[in-house]
Design an enzyme around this catalytic site. Structure first.
Site, PDB file in Angstrom:
ATOM      1  N   GLU A   1      -3.719  -9.833   3.605  1.00 21.49           N
ATOM      2  CA  GLU A   1      -4.557  -9.560   4.780  1.00 21.49           C
ATOM      3  C   GLU A   1      -5.682 -10.567   4.964  1.00 21.49           C
ATOM      4  O   GLU A   1      -6.036 -10.915   6.096  1.00 21.49           O
ATOM      5  CB  GLU A   1      -5.137  -8.140   4.692  1.00 21.49           C
ATOM      6  CG  GLU A   1      -4.154  -7.027   5.014  1.00 21.49           C
ATOM      7  CD  GLU A   1      -3.350  -6.560   3.821  1.00 21.49           C
ATOM      8  OE1 GLU A   1      -2.715  -5.505   3.899  1.00 21.49           O
ATOM      9  OE2 GLU A   1      -3.343  -7.286   2.791  1.00 21.49           O
TER      10      GLU A   1
ATOM     11  N   GLU B   1       0.829  -1.209   0.000  1.00 20.27           N
ATOM     12  CA  GLU B   1       0.000   0.000   0.000  1.00 20.27           C
ATOM     13  C   GLU B   1       0.861   1.255   0.000  1.00 20.27           C
ATOM     14  O   GLU B   1       0.528   2.253  -0.659  1.00 20.27           O
ATOM     15  CB  GLU B   1      -0.937  -0.019   1.208  1.00 20.27           C
ATOM     16  CG  GLU B   1      -2.039  -1.080   1.081  1.00 20.27           C
ATOM     17  CD  GLU B   1      -2.895  -1.213   2.329  1.00 20.27           C
ATOM     18  OE1 GLU B   1      -4.123  -1.150   2.212  1.00 20.27           O
ATOM     19  OE2 GLU B   1      -2.317  -1.397   3.413  1.00 20.27           O
TER      20      GLU B   1
END
Length: 790
Positions: free
Chosen positions: A661, A641
């Site tokens: 995740e 990210e």
């Protein structure tokens, strides 16, 4: 009772146990040991332990240790709680269930398996739970090595959490995560709604718990068998300190216990076949299961619509009123639950019926989610002694969030036993519209409720719920430790209903009674460089800033302090007129960044992300200087990210990229879900996000996720080469390019983005760089850019 339908569900056995912490902690009972001992007592209570072979379902109540990371014991655990119980009682059930988290679980399980037994889905069911919290804490304190690990083969239906929202980002951000915080907020809101003084309300709380202690004093299973008067309970002393307003220690559930309880259920027909005596039978006449929204959404902060409908609904389903009930057990983790039950059931002052069968969670003990199993066991024994009488158990999960109520008697149900319907009562509880929440409150508001944390008798921190005057939205806010004036004002006066002022902050919203006071404790914005950093290294090279995440021991994962540090660094970068471009990399050769520091998060530390996002970058949407990510290894989760938030990505050819995740029950919430489909296309992005699988450098290059893949020893050289090329361009033109991109990137339509009016060109047109570029081109020379931009 011979005419009773044979499929009618009944309780035939109950058992409970309480143990002291042994001197030799290596012999201390585990959670499952206590549940197993209680199960053996329940079997003996019904007829005998030989009944174990008849059990086809064992449902276990989830231990506190298994309920959340914060409660995990270091003693080891069984991988199959119900089958570990089965092992201890020589049972071999077809089904093994580990119920969802919540104090409503025991009563909810009784209701569920009454239905299943009546439907013929099973013949005999054991419900059991145990908590060895006192033993676990003693083991930790004395640093004794014990191992409660068990690996049991066999199926397991683990129901996990309830699926009900109990905690939101707002609670985590404002550090409102403890049951006593929620209940204290509700308690003070209730006091205000009743228009009582603090002193009068304290006496009401004390009276409710004093009455509980009288029952505990006579209960051999209670951990505290002392009868307390009102003043002893509510008066702060060194041994009964004020923990959190308005609660002293004796007004809070006691969780340091070693307790287990079990209930054995079957049908009338099966009980007859096994020769179980009818005087053991206890019938479930009616029940309800309801729920409430999260606290901030509730119409009233000082009451629970779901609780009210659960209590009234169970009585209605049983064809009874509160006056028909001789025995109550009201979940008593905090006084508000007991006193609200009195209001709902219209139990007047002076009523001689105790509201507990055990002595309540503050005196009998609060064995985690399993308390109401003890309540049911105690109620069954009392009903057997008083034939034909009726009892009510109210079980509560969360913060008056989940509610289960059962009505019991030795008197048989009339006609065919039928399941109770909670639907109309839930619909009634849901009639009032939910209040909207604000996650970033700003401005003038009304104080709706509050609580204050105390340390050694001193008030140290306030937490409040407020409601914005302009929108009517609710929010949490708090004070910092140094804000003694605001905290003292709450201590001295009843200020609920007063005007307050609030500011949003990722670390927890701040409030004050005077608008000017907000600025006193406003965190200083860091926008200058420090000489030394704790989690990064920073180097200036002419117009280029080189930033290295320096946490190689955790693969350069980031926690809030590191995120704050990076946020300050990039603030300073944006402000420094002598810097044009930044290069961000990670220390070592293994990892650019592994993302969020999960171990830090699991340890119970405050978790927040600064306003500018993860690494101070992922939410920095108005950035006007380019950043190159030099990915030196793994870029996983938050690491990817960060890279995607940069403008250009250069990667070492051994680097890997992924958003794993979903493999650990999370999602890429710092921009990953939004950015990845836009950068590589929906289908490729969905594969990465939904499988959690990483991709190598070659695939990342082919997908357009990165600009270059180079040998590791050439990584910084390539990043610096690109940085040099950018520094040769006009700083004003670079700024204009980024600004136009920022202002139009939200358009889905390319045509809309292109035709969106803007004045960015006007700024460029009036800059020195615009004319210098033209002149230099005409004069066939290198331009001399103005470092300062507009």
């Amino acid at each position: 009772m011979s005419t009773i339908k044979e499929n009618t569900p009944i309780i035939i056995g109950v058992g409970q146990i309480t143990e002291a912490v042994p001197d030799d902690l290596t012999t201390a009972s585990s959670h499952v040991d206590l549940a197993g001992k209680a199960a053996l007592i329940a079997l003996a209570n019904a007829k005998g332990v030989a009944l174990a072979k008849e059990i086809d379902v064992i449902a276990g109540v989830k231990t506190f240790s298994d309920s959340s990371p914060q409660h995990q014991a270091k003693t080891g655990r069984t991988n199959n709680f119900p089958r570990s119980i089965a092992k201890r009682i020589n049972a071999n059930p077809k089904r093994a269930i580990y119920d969802s988290v919540g104090g409503d679980s025991p009563q909810k399980l009784v209701s569920e398996f009454a239905e299943r037994l009546a439907a013929g889905d099973c013949k005999m069911v054991l419900l059991a739970g145990g908590e060895a919290i006192a033993n676990a804490k003693a083991v930790k304190k004395q640093k004794v090595k014990v191992n409660w690990t068990e690996n049991i083969d066999g199926s397991l239906e683990d129901r996990g959490r309830s699926g009900l929202r109990l905690i939101t980002r707002s609670e985590i951000a404002n550090q409102v995560v403890l049951p006593m915080q929620f209940y204290a907020l509700m308690e003070n809101a209730r006091q205000a709604s009743l228009q009582q003084t603090k002193e009068a309300y304290a006496k009401e709380m004390g009276q409710a718990f004093s009455d509980l202690s009288k029952v505990a004093a006579k209960n051999p299973y209670a951990v505290d068998q002392t009868e307390y008067d009102v003043q002893t309970i509510i008066t702060p002393t060194p041994k009964n300190s004020l923990i959190i307003a308005p609660y002293t220690k004796k007004l809070i559930a006691k969780d340091r216990v070693n307790q287990g309880a079990a209930v054995l259920m079957t049908t009338v027909g099966h009980a007859k076949a096994l020769g179980i005596e009818e005087d053991k039978w206890v019938f479930l006449h009616g029940y309800t299961n309801t729920k409430d929204p999260i606290l901030l959404e509730r119409p009233s902060l000082g009451k629970s619509e779901g609780m009210e409908q659960a209590l009234l609904g169970a009585l209605s389903n049983a064809g009874k009123t509160a006056d028909d009930i001789q025995y109550f057990d009201i979940y008593s983790c905090f006084p508000i639950v007991v006193n609200e039950s009195k209001r709902i059931l219209n139990i007047k002052a002076g009523d001689k019926r105790p509201l507990t069968q055990t002595g309540g969670l503050a005196f009998f003990g609060g064995p985690g989610n399993n308390y109401s199993m003890h309540a049911i066991a105690s109620l069954v024994e009392n009903l057997r002694k008083d034939k034909g009488s009726f009892g009510l158990v109210y079980a509560n999960g969360g913060w008056m969030s989940k509610h289960s109520v059962g009505i019991y008697s030795t008197q048989a149900t009339d006609g065919d036993w039928t399941p109770s319907d909670s639907t109309p009562f839930q619909a009634k509880a849901d009639e009032k519209p939910a209040i909207k929440m604000s996650r970033q409150p700003e401005g003038e508001a009304v104080l709706e409720t509050y609580t204050i944390h105390y340390f050694k008798g001193f008030p140290v921190k306030a937490i409040i719920v407020g409601r914005l005057k302009d929108s009517g939205e609710r929010f949490y806010a708090g004070t910092q430790m140094a804000e003694t004036e605001t905290v003292q004002a709450l201590v001295k006066e009843d200020l609920i209903g007063s005007t307050i002022f609030v500011e949003a902050d990722p670390r927890g919203n701040r409030f004050a009674f005077k608008q000017e006071d907000l600025a006193k404790f406003r965190p200083k914005v860091i926008d200058t460089f420090k000489e030394k950093y704790n989690f990064c290294t920073v180097e200036k090279d002419d117009w280029v800033l080189k930033v290295t995440i320096n946490r190689p021991e955790v693969r350069n994962a980031l926690h809030p302090p590191a995120n704050e540090e990076l946020s300050g660094i990039f603030n300073a970068f944006e402000k420094d007129e002598n810097l044009r471009i930044a290069i961000l990399t990670g220390a070592g050769t293994d990892s650019f960044s592994a993302g969020n520091d999960l171990k830090y998060m699991a340890s119970g530390n405050p978790i927040y992300i600064p306003e500018m996002g993860f690494a101070g970058l992922t939410s920095r949407t108005k950035r006007l200087k380019p950043i190159i990510a030099a990915v030196n290894g793994l870029a996983l989760g938050g690491g990817l990210e960060i890279a995607m938030a940069c403008d250009i990505v250069v990667a070492a050819d051994h680097a890997k990229f992924g958003l794993p995740e979903v493999k650990i029950g999370l999602f890429a919430g710092a921009g990953g879900v939004q950015r990845l489909p836009r950068q590589i296309g929906k289908k490729a992005a969905m594969e990465m996000m939904l499988t959690g699988q990483a991709i190598d450098c070659d695939k990342a290059l082919a997908l357009g996720l990165i600009n270059y893949a180079v040998p590791a020893n050439q990584l910084m050289e390539k990043a610096e080469e690109l940085a040099y090329l950018i520094t040769q361009a006009s700083p004003m033109a670079i700024q204009s390019t980024l600004k136009l991109h920022n202002e139009t990137t939200h358009f889905a339509s390319e045509d809309d983005a292109v035709t969106e009016p803007h004045d960015i060109f006007d700024d460029l047109l009036n800059s020195n760089d615009f004319w210098e570029g033209s002149r230099a081109f005409a004069e066939k020379r290198k331009p001399k850019w103005t470092i300062k931009t507009v």
